[in-house]
Design a protein around this motif. Structure first.
Motif, mmCIF file in Angstrom:
data_model
loop_
_atom_site.group_PDB
_atom_site.id
_atom_site.type_symbol
_atom_site.label_atom_id
_atom_site.label_comp_id
_atom_site.label_asym_id
_atom_site.label_seq_id
_atom_site.Cartn_x
_atom_site.Cartn_y
_atom_site.Cartn_z
ATOM 1 N N GLY A 82 0.816 -1.211 0.000
ATOM 2 C CA GLY A 82 0.000 0.000 0.000
ATOM 3 C C GLY A 82 0.844 1.254 0.000
ATOM 4 O O GLY A 82 2.072 1.202 -0.147
ATOM 5 N N ARG A 83 0.164 2.367 0.173
ATOM 6 C CA ARG A 83 0.817 3.671 0.096
ATOM 7 C C ARG A 83 0.055 4.656 0.989
ATOM 8 O O ARG A 83 -1.161 4.544 1.144
ATOM 9 C CB ARG A 83 0.800 4.144 -1.352
ATOM 10 C CG ARG A 83 1.533 5.434 -1.638
ATOM 11 C CD ARG A 83 1.377 5.820 -3.109
ATOM 12 N NE ARG A 83 1.969 4.842 -4.003
ATOM 13 C CZ ARG A 83 3.224 4.898 -4.426
ATOM 14 N NH1 ARG A 83 4.024 5.867 -4.021
ATOM 15 N NH2 ARG A 83 3.684 3.972 -5.250
ATOM 16 N N ALA A 84 0.771 5.615 1.565
ATOM 17 C CA ALA A 84 0.134 6.649 2.380
ATOM 18 C C ALA A 84 0.748 8.003 2.041
ATOM 19 O O ALA A 84 1.964 8.113 1.874
ATOM 20 C CB ALA A 84 0.310 6.363 3.863
ATOM 21 N N PRO A 85 -0.075 9.033 1.921
ATOM 22 C CA PRO A 85 0.444 10.355 1.600
ATOM 23 C C PRO A 85 1.062 11.036 2.813
ATOM 24 O O PRO A 85 0.906 10.576 3.953
ATOM 25 C CB PRO A 85 -0.816 11.114 1.152
ATOM 26 C CG PRO A 85 -1.903 10.493 1.962
ATOM 27 C CD PRO A 85 -1.541 9.029 2.059
ATOM 28 N N VAL A 86 1.760 12.121 2.562
ATOM 29 C CA VAL A 86 2.212 12.974 3.648
ATOM 30 C C VAL A 86 1.208 14.115 3.792
ATOM 31 O O VAL A 86 0.386 14.356 2.913
ATOM 32 C CB VAL A 86 3.628 13.542 3.401
ATOM 33 C CG1 VAL A 86 4.643 12.422 3.320
ATOM 34 C CG2 VAL A 86 3.681 14.409 2.144
ATOM 35 N N VAL A 87 1.285 14.792 4.921
ATOM 36 C CA VAL A 87 0.397 15.929 5.166
ATOM 37 C C VAL A 87 1.246 17.100 5.646
ATOM 38 O O VAL A 87 2.137 16.941 6.479
ATOM 39 C CB VAL A 87 -0.697 15.560 6.192
ATOM 40 C CG1 VAL A 87 -0.105 15.079 7.504
ATOM 41 C CG2 VAL A 87 -1.635 16.741 6.433
ATOM 42 N N ILE A 88 0.999 18.259 5.070
ATOM 43 C CA ILE A 88 1.729 19.465 5.450
ATOM 44 C C ILE A 88 1.015 20.061 6.658
ATOM 45 O O ILE A 88 -0.162 20.436 6.579
ATOM 46 C CB ILE A 88 1.772 20.474 4.283
ATOM 47 C CG1 ILE A 88 2.492 19.829 3.084
ATOM 48 C CG2 ILE A 88 2.463 21.769 4.698
ATOM 49 C CD1 ILE A 88 2.215 20.508 1.758
ATOM 50 N N PRO A 162 4.968 15.209 7.906
ATOM 51 C CA PRO A 162 4.945 13.795 8.303
ATOM 52 C C PRO A 162 3.964 13.005 7.440
ATOM 53 O O PRO A 162 3.197 13.570 6.647
ATOM 54 C CB PRO A 162 4.441 13.863 9.744
ATOM 55 C CG PRO A 162 3.497 15.031 9.720
ATOM 56 C CD PRO A 162 4.096 16.032 8.757
ATOM 57 N N THR A 163 3.962 11.689 7.599
ATOM 58 C CA THR A 163 2.922 10.886 6.960
ATOM 59 C C THR A 163 1.621 11.107 7.723
ATOM 60 O O THR A 163 1.619 11.505 8.893
ATOM 61 C CB THR A 163 3.267 9.385 6.986
ATOM 62 O OG1 THR A 163 3.304 8.942 8.345
ATOM 63 C CG2 THR A 163 4.601 9.112 6.302
ATOM 64 N N VAL A 164 0.517 10.823 7.057
ATOM 65 C CA VAL A 164 -0.784 10.926 7.713
ATOM 66 C C VAL A 164 -0.840 9.974 8.905
ATOM 67 O O VAL A 164 -1.422 10.294 9.948
ATOM 68 C CB VAL A 164 -1.918 10.622 6.716
ATOM 69 C CG1 VAL A 164 -3.263 10.547 7.422
ATOM 70 C CG2 VAL A 164 -1.958 11.681 5.623
ATOM 71 N N PRO A 169 -2.939 11.337 15.206
ATOM 72 C CA PRO A 169 -3.351 11.588 16.601
ATOM 73 C C PRO A 169 -3.332 13.064 16.976
ATOM 74 O O PRO A 169 -4.200 13.531 17.717
ATOM 75 C CB PRO A 169 -2.313 10.802 17.413
ATOM 76 C CG PRO A 169 -1.775 9.786 16.475
ATOM 77 C CD PRO A 169 -1.783 10.430 15.128
ATOM 78 N N PHE A 170 -2.363 13.813 16.436
ATOM 79 C CA PHE A 170 -2.246 15.234 16.767
ATOM 80 C C PHE A 170 -3.264 16.082 15.995
ATOM 81 O O PHE A 170 -3.688 17.131 16.470
ATOM 82 C CB PHE A 170 -0.829 15.724 16.461
ATOM 83 C CG PHE A 170 0.241 14.920 17.150
ATOM 84 C CD1 PHE A 170 0.447 15.027 18.516
ATOM 85 C CD2 PHE A 170 1.034 14.031 16.440
ATOM 86 C CE1 PHE A 170 1.419 14.283 19.162
ATOM 87 C CE2 PHE A 170 2.011 13.287 17.071
ATOM 88 C CZ PHE A 170 2.211 13.407 18.435
ATOM 89 N N LEU A 171 -3.653 15.614 14.833
ATOM 90 C CA LEU A 171 -4.667 16.322 14.057
ATOM 91 C C LEU A 171 -6.043 16.160 14.696
ATOM 92 O O LEU A 171 -6.848 17.095 14.731
ATOM 93 C CB LEU A 171 -4.688 15.809 12.610
ATOM 94 C CG LEU A 171 -3.412 16.042 11.804
ATOM 95 C CD1 LEU A 171 -3.500 15.352 10.446
ATOM 96 C CD2 LEU A 171 -3.162 17.540 11.610
ATOM 97 N N ARG A 172 -6.303 14.956 15.218
ATOM 98 C CA ARG A 172 -7.605 14.699 15.843
ATOM 99 C C ARG A 172 -7.812 15.559 17.086
ATOM 100 O O ARG A 172 -8.945 15.962 17.393
ATOM 101 C CB ARG A 172 -7.729 13.219 16.211
ATOM 102 C CG ARG A 172 -8.009 12.305 15.019
ATOM 103 C CD ARG A 172 -8.455 10.931 15.474
ATOM 104 N NE ARG A 172 -7.375 10.187 16.096
ATOM 105 C CZ ARG A 172 -6.593 9.321 15.438
ATOM 106 N NH1 ARG A 172 -6.775 9.117 14.146
ATOM 107 N NH2 ARG A 172 -5.633 8.671 16.061
ATOM 108 N N THR A 173 -6.732 15.853 17.804
ATOM 109 C CA THR A 173 -6.850 16.643 19.035
ATOM 110 C C THR A 173 -6.663 18.140 18.791
ATOM 111 O O THR A 173 -6.754 18.929 19.731
ATOM 112 C CB THR A 173 -5.807 16.177 20.069
ATOM 113 O OG1 THR A 173 -4.485 16.288 19.491
ATOM 114 C CG2 THR A 173 -6.056 14.736 20.474
#
Length: 281
Positions: A82-88, A162-164, A169-173
């Protein structure tokens, strides 16, 4: 460790059930994965020793002068996972709410923006962002992804890429603000976050992938068996749900397609390293 370990354990457990053989995940951390990679390169080509490779496999040759293996000649490719994007992301104290605002700030104040990086994959995608955004920024190296993001949250660094999987966890909070992802389309776990393309950063395509390699000269029958079994696992609805929960997507490829991807990625990251002025050590 990290996402490599998560993916290896999940797919490995499913494979064990399908083929009736025990699958052991042998974690060999260190040197950006090169310790584990060399071990597999020297293993018997019988299909019983696999390398859980990720994008770092194609990045290391760009910055390491003497690899203890040949990334093309010493491996065959069995299956893509699989593959996962990064998020700015930026910290909550930085006065920007969009990627355009971040880029505008970076261009108006050369070397004002500090990008927190854990080295390796994170360093490459950070350098790639800086190049695509055409802004001068300082990339600060940390000992890991968690310390890097902690400093962004605390305001000691301005942003990170970082990767998603790592950032979720930090985005959710609400401790980090997501400005854009590197995916081709919006991802289900961050439906309100635009892609880099939507946000005005055309061509920023950076993602981490996971694939299984075997030592070179592994029999074709073994390669094809592994590829078919992993593809069957990836097609299960539960696998798609599990990957999505980690911010990743299933990606099925033939062994020949994986090899083409490896060759293209080696060239791509070599150019990124050259453009960023990274020196081989």
């Amino acid at each position: 460790g990290g996402s490599n370990d998560i993916m290896a354990r999940y797919v490995g457990a499913q494979l064990a059930e399908r083929v009736g053989r025990q699958v052991v995940v042998d974690n060999r951390p260190g040197a950006e994965g090169m310790i584990a990679t060399e071990l597999v390169a020297r293993a018997a080509p019988d299909g019983y020793t696999l390398l859980m490779a990720s994008a770092a496999f194609t990045m290391n040759p760009a910055v390491v002068r003497k690899l203890p293996y040949d990334p093309i000649k010493d491996f065959d490719w069995a299956a893509m996972l699989g593959r996962a994007p990064v998020v700015i992301v930026v910290g909550p104290s930085l006065p920007v709410n969009s990627l355009k605002e971040l880029v505008a700030l970076g261009r108006s104040k050369p070397n004002h923006i500090t990008i927190a990086s854990a080295g390796g994959f994170m360093h490459f995608v950070s350098a790639m962002f800086r190049s695509h955004a055409r802004m001068d920024a300082t990339i600060a190296l940390y000992k890991g992804g968690a310390p890097a993001l902690t400093d962004v949250i605390g305001g000691h660094a301005h942003m990170a890429v970082p990767t998603v999987v790592t950032a979720a966890p930090f985005l959710r909070t609400g401790k980090l603000k997501a400005l854009a992802t590197s995916s081709a389309s919006r991802i289900s776990t961050l439906p309100d976050v635009p892609t880099a393309q939507e946000a005005g950063l055309a061509g920023y395509d950076a993602s981490i992938w996971w694939a299984w390699a075997t030592p070179a000269r592994t029999p074709a029958a073994v390669i094809n068996k592994l590829n078919a079994e992993v593809a069957a696992i990836l097609k299960l609805p539960e696998t798609a749900r599990r990957f999505a929960a980690e911010g990743a997507e299933v990606e099925i490829r033939t062994p020949a397609d994986i090899r083409k991807m490896i060759v293209a990625d080696l060239a791509n990251w070599a150019k990124v390293a050259q453009d960023a002025g990274m020196q081989k050590q």
